[in-house]
Each structure stands twice: as C-alpha cells, then as structure tokens.
Write a protein that holds these residues in place. Structure first.
Motif, PDB file in Angstrom:
ATOM      1  N   GLU A 195       0.829  -1.215   0.000  1.00 43.00           N
ATOM      2  CA  GLU A 195       0.000   0.000   0.000  1.00 43.00           C
ATOM      3  C   GLU A 195       0.861   1.262   0.000  1.00 43.00           C
ATOM      4  N   ASP A 196       1.887   1.294   0.867  1.00 40.37           N
ATOM      5  CA  ASP A 196       2.751   2.480   0.973  1.00 40.37           C
ATOM      6  C   ASP A 196       3.447   2.804  -0.345  1.00 40.37           C
ATOM      7  N   TYR A 197       3.890   1.767  -1.054  1.00 38.08           N
ATOM      8  CA  TYR A 197       4.624   1.966  -2.308  1.00 38.08           C
ATOM      9  C   TYR A 197       3.716   1.899  -3.537  1.00 38.08           C
ATOM     10  N   ARG A 198       2.421   1.648  -3.301  1.00 36.81           N
ATOM     11  CA  ARG A 198       1.412   1.576  -4.380  1.00 36.81           C
ATOM     12  C   ARG A 198       1.851   0.628  -5.493  1.00 36.81           C
ATOM     13  N   LEU A 199       2.240  -0.569  -5.083  1.00 36.36           N
ATOM     14  CA  LEU A 199       2.753  -1.547  -6.034  1.00 36.36           C
ATOM     15  C   LEU A 199       1.607  -2.235  -6.766  1.00 36.36           C
ATOM     16  N   THR A 200       1.724  -2.312  -8.091  1.00 37.27           N
ATOM     17  CA  THR A 200       0.676  -2.922  -8.902  1.00 37.27           C
ATOM     18  C   THR A 200       1.170  -4.099  -9.733  1.00 37.27           C
ATOM     19  N   PHE A 201       2.449  -4.438  -9.639  1.00 42.48           N
ATOM     20  CA  PHE A 201       2.959  -5.587 -10.385  1.00 42.48           C
ATOM     21  C   PHE A 201       2.728  -6.867  -9.589  1.00 42.48           C
ATOM     22  N   THR A 202       3.013  -8.000 -10.208  1.00 40.84           N
ATOM     23  CA  THR A 202       2.755  -9.310  -9.622  1.00 40.84           C
ATOM     24  C   THR A 202       3.713  -9.588  -8.459  1.00 40.84           C
ATOM     25  N   ILE A 203       3.139  -9.966  -7.300  1.00 46.11           N
ATOM     26  CA  ILE A 203       3.959 -10.265  -6.116  1.00 46.11           C
ATOM     27  C   ILE A 203       3.591 -11.658  -5.592  1.00 46.11           C
ATOM     28  N   PRO A 204       4.349 -12.680  -6.026  1.00 47.83           N
ATOM     29  CA  PRO A 204       4.154 -14.024  -5.484  1.00 47.83           C
ATOM     30  C   PRO A 204       4.815 -14.154  -4.112  1.00 47.83           C
ATOM     31  N   LEU A 205       4.352 -15.124  -3.336  1.00 49.58           N
ATOM     32  CA  LEU A 205       4.848 -15.325  -1.975  1.00 49.58           C
ATOM     33  C   LEU A 205       5.644 -16.627  -1.880  1.00 49.58           C
ATOM     34  N   ASP A 206       6.926 -16.514  -1.561  1.00 55.24           N
ATOM     35  CA  ASP A 206       7.782 -17.682  -1.362  1.00 55.24           C
ATOM     36  C   ASP A 206       7.716 -18.052   0.120  1.00 55.24           C
ATOM     37  N   GLN A 207       6.643 -18.740   0.486  1.00 59.49           N
ATOM     38  CA  GLN A 207       6.371 -19.037   1.895  1.00 59.49           C
ATOM     39  C   GLN A 207       7.358 -20.029   2.502  1.00 59.49           C
ATOM     40  N   GLU A 208       7.912 -20.904   1.682  1.00 62.09           N
ATOM     41  CA  GLU A 208       8.841 -21.919   2.184  1.00 62.09           C
ATOM     42  C   GLU A 208      10.304 -21.513   2.016  1.00 62.09           C
ATOM     43  N   GLY A 209      10.574 -20.516   1.181  1.00 67.15           N
ATOM     44  CA  GLY A 209      11.952 -20.099   0.926  1.00 67.15           C
ATOM     45  C   GLY A 209      12.648 -20.919  -0.144  1.00 67.15           C
ATOM     46  N   THR A 210      11.941 -21.857  -0.761  1.00 67.10           N
ATOM     47  CA  THR A 210      12.575 -22.759  -1.729  1.00 67.10           C
ATOM     48  C   THR A 210      12.926 -22.059  -3.045  1.00 67.10           C
ATOM     49  N   ILE A 211      12.082 -21.141  -3.493  1.00 69.24           N
ATOM     50  CA  ILE A 211      12.344 -20.475  -4.774  1.00 69.24           C
ATOM     51  C   ILE A 211      13.512 -19.496  -4.616  1.00 69.24           C
ATOM     52  N   GLY A 212      13.533 -18.750  -3.518  1.00 66.38           N
ATOM     53  CA  GLY A 212      14.665 -17.864  -3.241  1.00 66.38           C
ATOM     54  C   GLY A 212      15.976 -18.627  -3.188  1.00 66.38           C
ATOM     55  N   ASN A 213      15.961 -19.803  -2.550  1.00 70.15           N
ATOM     56  CA  ASN A 213      17.171 -20.634  -2.490  1.00 70.15           C
ATOM     57  C   ASN A 213      17.553 -21.151  -3.876  1.00 70.15           C
ATOM     58  N   ARG A 214      16.568 -21.571  -4.648  1.00 68.13           N
ATOM     59  CA  ARG A 214      16.838 -22.094  -5.987  1.00 68.13           C
ATOM     60  C   ARG A 214      17.502 -21.030  -6.861  1.00 68.13           C
ATOM     61  N   TYR A 215      17.066 -19.776  -6.684  1.00 63.23           N
ATOM     62  CA  TYR A 215      17.625 -18.676  -7.475  1.00 63.23           C
ATOM     63  C   TYR A 215      18.793 -17.978  -6.772  1.00 63.23           C
ATOM     64  N   LYS A 216      19.261 -18.572  -5.679  1.00 61.51           N
ATOM     65  CA  LYS A 216      20.422 -18.054  -4.940  1.00 61.51           C
ATOM     66  C   LYS A 216      20.241 -16.588  -4.549  1.00 61.51           C
ATOM     67  N   ALA A 217      19.053 -16.272  -4.040  1.00 62.90           N
ATOM     68  CA  ALA A 217      18.755 -14.910  -3.579  1.00 62.90           C
ATOM     69  C   ALA A 217      19.192 -14.788  -2.121  1.00 62.90           C
ATOM     70  N   TYR A 218      20.494 -14.928  -1.894  1.00 65.83           N
ATOM     71  CA  TYR A 218      21.042 -14.881  -0.539  1.00 65.83           C
ATOM     72  C   TYR A 218      21.251 -13.454  -0.080  1.00 65.83           C
ATOM     73  N   THR A 219      21.507 -12.564  -1.017  1.00 65.45           N
ATOM     74  CA  THR A 219      21.601 -11.132  -0.753  1.00 65.45           C
ATOM     75  C   THR A 219      20.432 -10.513  -1.489  1.00 65.45           C
ATOM     76  N   ILE A 220      19.685  -9.650  -0.789  1.00 65.14           N
ATOM     77  CA  ILE A 220      18.531  -9.052  -1.462  1.00 65.14           C
ATOM     78  C   ILE A 220      18.657  -7.541  -1.491  1.00 65.14           C
ATOM     79  N   PRO A 221      18.082  -6.943  -2.523  1.00 67.24           N
ATOM     80  CA  PRO A 221      17.358  -7.588  -3.599  1.00 67.24           C
ATOM     81  C   PRO A 221      18.304  -8.296  -4.571  1.00 67.24           C
ATOM     82  N   THR A 222      17.797  -9.358  -5.159  1.00 69.01           N
ATOM     83  CA  THR A 222      18.458 -10.034  -6.271  1.00 69.01           C
ATOM     84  C   THR A 222      17.435 -10.106  -7.392  1.00 69.01           C
ATOM     85  N   SER A 223      17.858  -9.783  -8.612  1.00 70.12           N
ATOM     86  CA  SER A 223      16.942  -9.785  -9.754  1.00 70.12           C
ATOM     87  C   SER A 223      17.558 -10.521 -10.933  1.00 70.12           C
ATOM     88  N   TYR A 224      16.670 -11.091 -11.733  1.00 72.97           N
ATOM     89  CA  TYR A 224      17.052 -11.749 -12.978  1.00 72.97           C
ATOM     90  C   TYR A 224      16.240 -11.139 -14.103  1.00 72.97           C
TER      91      TYR A 224
END
Length: 192
Positions: free
Chosen positions: A134-163
């Motif tokens: 709400e504060d940043y008025r974000l309108t793009f797609t925001i999926p939730l990595d509830q288990e942390g598996t996708i972040g680990n798969r993409y080696k997002a150890y330092t954030i932000p990390t983007s591809y």
C-alpha cells in the motif's frame, strides 16, 4: 647547545615526523578506500550488464500464489520479457528499488512482466507486507515464497536479487543489489 634544548628539538622533530607520517598514511587509506569503492561499483555494473552466450541458462520454472491468491507459473510468461525480483519488506535496498520498479512497470507493463517474489519465509508477516504494498502503491505481480525454496533455488542470498529473463525463458542478466529505472531499461533493451 645545552642538552635539554637538544632533547626538545629532538622531540619537536619526532612530533613533526609523526604528524607528516600520519597525514601520508591517512591519504593512502583514503585512496585505497576510493579505489575499493570504484572496484565495487564497477563489479556491480559488470554483474548487472555482462552476460555471454555460454553463461545463459533457462530460468527454473516455479509455481507460487500471489498476494491476491492467484496461482502463477513462471513459464506462463514465455513470449514476454520478465524481471524476476526477490525482496523483503525489512530490506532498505529493496525499499529504495521499489519506486523505480513501479515506475518501470507503469511504462512497460505491456512488454515486460515484473514478478517480485516476496521472501515471505524471511519477512515480517502479512500485515507488514500489506502495508508495504500500500505504501509503495505496487501494482505488479507479487508471489509469496512461503517456504523459501524459490529464493534458495535462485540463490537470492543477498537481497534484492533480480534476474532479467528473455521471451524464450533464458536468463540474460543477474543483478545483486538494487536497480534503478535506467538499469532496468538498459538490461531490457540489451541482447545479453
């Protein structure tokens, strides 16, 4: 010359030599720090921009639920360029990046999909996430990595990390650290 004057002159010379030495040392340290900062900036820019054909790999597919409850698959976006971003609400560089990402999204939403995966397993809960969006008025797609598996798969150890992923699903660029709108524009228009 009396002995006490010789001692005084000796100490004055010693003090002057010490002050000059400290000044030279501080200047060398400052130059080393500036050189190190320049190398870090150059490395970040190189990481963000450079990629070669043999480095390219297909982005690993995943399925996640978004903040609105919709289920998305990365492969559903084939045929469109994608910026895949990993972030959390408590991360200062992520906060700095979000206005740039939203501005980029507003300009390019028909050509480029932004998928900003919230590392929910590492974040501060649903209320913090809702307030952030709400504060940043974000309108793009925001999926939730509830288990942390996708972040680990993409080696997002330092954030932000983007591809940056091309229309065929291949990774063109990886960026560790925040991006601004100009960086996104450059990476989307370059061919790898």
């Amino acid at each position: 010359m009396p002995r006490h004057k010789k001692i005084a002159v000796f100490f004055i010379l010693l003090l002057a030599t010490g002050l000059i030495g400290m000044n030279v040392y501080e200047n060398q340290q400052k130059k080393k720090q500036e050189a190190q900062e320049q190398r870090q900036t150059t490395t970040l820019e190189k990481t963000a921009i450079d990629s070669t054909e043999e480095d390219k790999e297909r982005a690993s597919d995943f399925t996640l639920k978004t903040t609105s409850g919709e289920t998305i698959r990365l492969s559903d976006y084939r045929g469109k360029k994608v910026i895949l971003n990993f972030w959390a609400t408590w991360c200062p560089p992520c906060k700095a990046e979000m206005p740039h990402m939203q501005a980029f999204h507003e300009k390019h939403k028909n050509d480029v999909e932004i998928i900003a995966v919230n590392l929910t397993s590492l974040d501060n809960g649903n209320d913090a996430l809702k307030k952030f969006i709400e504060d940043y008025r974000l309108t793009f797609t925001i999926p939730l990595d509830q288990e942390g598996t996708i972040g680990n798969r993409y080696k997002a150890y330092t954030i932000p990390t983007s591809y940056v992923i091309d229309e065929e699903g291949y990774i063109q660029h990886k960026v560790i650290g925040p991006m601004n709108e100009e960086m996104m524009e450059n990476m989307i228009t370059s061919n790898g």
